[in-house]
Write an enzyme that holds these catalytic residues in place. Sequence first.
Site: not given
Length: 517
Positions: A56, A83-84, A174, A176, A231
């Site tokens: 964040g 991280c945050y 990170h 991700e 979709d």
Amino acid sequence: MTHDRLLIIDFGSQVTQLIARRLRELNVYCEIHPYQNVTDALLKDIAPRAVILSGGPDSVTRDGSPRAPEAVFTMGVPILGICYGQQVMMQQLGGKVVSGEGTAEFGRAFVRPEGDAIALLDGWFTEGQEQVWMSHGDHVSALAPGFAVYGTSPNAPYAITADLARNFFAVQFHPEVHHTPRGKDLFKNFIRLAGFKGDWTMGAYRAEAIAKIRQQVGDKKVICGLSGGVDSSVAAVLIHEAIGDNLTCVFVDHGLLRQNEAAEVVAMFRDNYNIPLIHADESDLFLGALEGMSDPEEKRKTIGKLFIDVFQKYANQIDGAEFLAQGTLYPDVIESVSFSGGPSVTIKSHHNVGGLPEKMGLKLVEPLRELFKDEVRALGHELGLPPHFIGRHPFPGPGLAIRCPGQITREKLEILRKADAVYIDQIRKHGLYDDIWQAFVAILPVRTVGVMGDGRTYDYACALRAVTSVDGMTADYYPFTHEFLGETATRIINEVKGINRVTYDITSKPPGTIEWE
Ligand code: XMP
């Protein structure tokens, strides 16, 4: 739902969605919730098998900065702070975080192992260090009781930390993002040690979604607006599998579709799947209303409003319909934490049927609400939709109207359809279709002089557009070769009467947008 669940608590990082993507790829069902919405009731409802605290933009050293709900730390489930998320964990569990000179680190960094090998890092450090992506202003300066350090980087002495007794893990980088090449292994190890079975597959989802639709709808009737896009198509086929002919699809043809599009959609749903389908050919109505109009917002609003009226008219013909199906996806549902506040500027009025349910007094069926786009595609495969249909580029609700700057005429639309068909044919022939996010032709409101054979021509100019993108929010133009562009221009001019000049649009987004209007 019976799946193991993982809860991602969002502190507003730009890349929180990527955490969810990585986990879904590992067959783990996860949900993202903003930190301020994570109440005891929500925790009880989700009953997560593990929790991840996202990154964040704030600083935990600032008074009033976001915190994780205390209950998360006493649930007895494994936690991974990123991280945050790491800093919040340390701060709340009794460690220390500092801000200031030498605490920031942005970009690529290398983490080296420290202390014993731990299960979270299985497969890591085989080359003595790991490349990771850092993006932090603060860093941890003292560990919370029970934690030890297992990896360090030059500016993050506590790059990887863990309290093994509680299965709490906290990393400064990170995992991700792409730039942490073995980040996925770290998630894999985390979910393994948390005991996830990897039970999130599209095969399982299909059966579950069908049961859920049956339970929600019972023997009532459902209407589904078909656009021909992935979709709504996947939603329709899934719902049809669940409730059969209690589903009726309404396909509104506004006269702004691509070549053969209406015929293909009708053939596919009515003939192939035997799904009751109303083909509402309302092109005269739409094109009539658009006559003489050239302002982009006016066009969009006119089409949006008419669409709702028309849809409603046809839906009213279906006796006893109580539900409206929509192809809403998970990215539309996630309430991300916004730190900027305030309404954002309207760049374009997007065409959707969001106003319909209230207006018509219908309840919503949204069987794709939990899925990302590529999961919808996987579900489409699972349901047997043809691969070329599933892989189609996105097509905007207002259709060709926004690819025809200036006034729309039937003549221009016809020319545009033909040019677009040649362009897409070229892209497919060269095997480039799947590398491109979206490609189309725009017909320009300008005629130019040319010479063909011995004669003068005075015809329309067109622009080819092709972009790469992940989500349509930002985009880059596609780097075709000069040979490809030359060959395509020649084909369009030779095969499409009415166009004598072809240009290639090399604007990225921002500052441009993908569509021309
Ligand atoms: P822009 O032009 O805003 O487009 O860069 C981003 C993506 O959104 C699509 N698009 C729309 N899709 N209704 C839609 O369903 C709309 O009104 C609409 N306008 C743009 C566009 O094709 C691109 O994929």
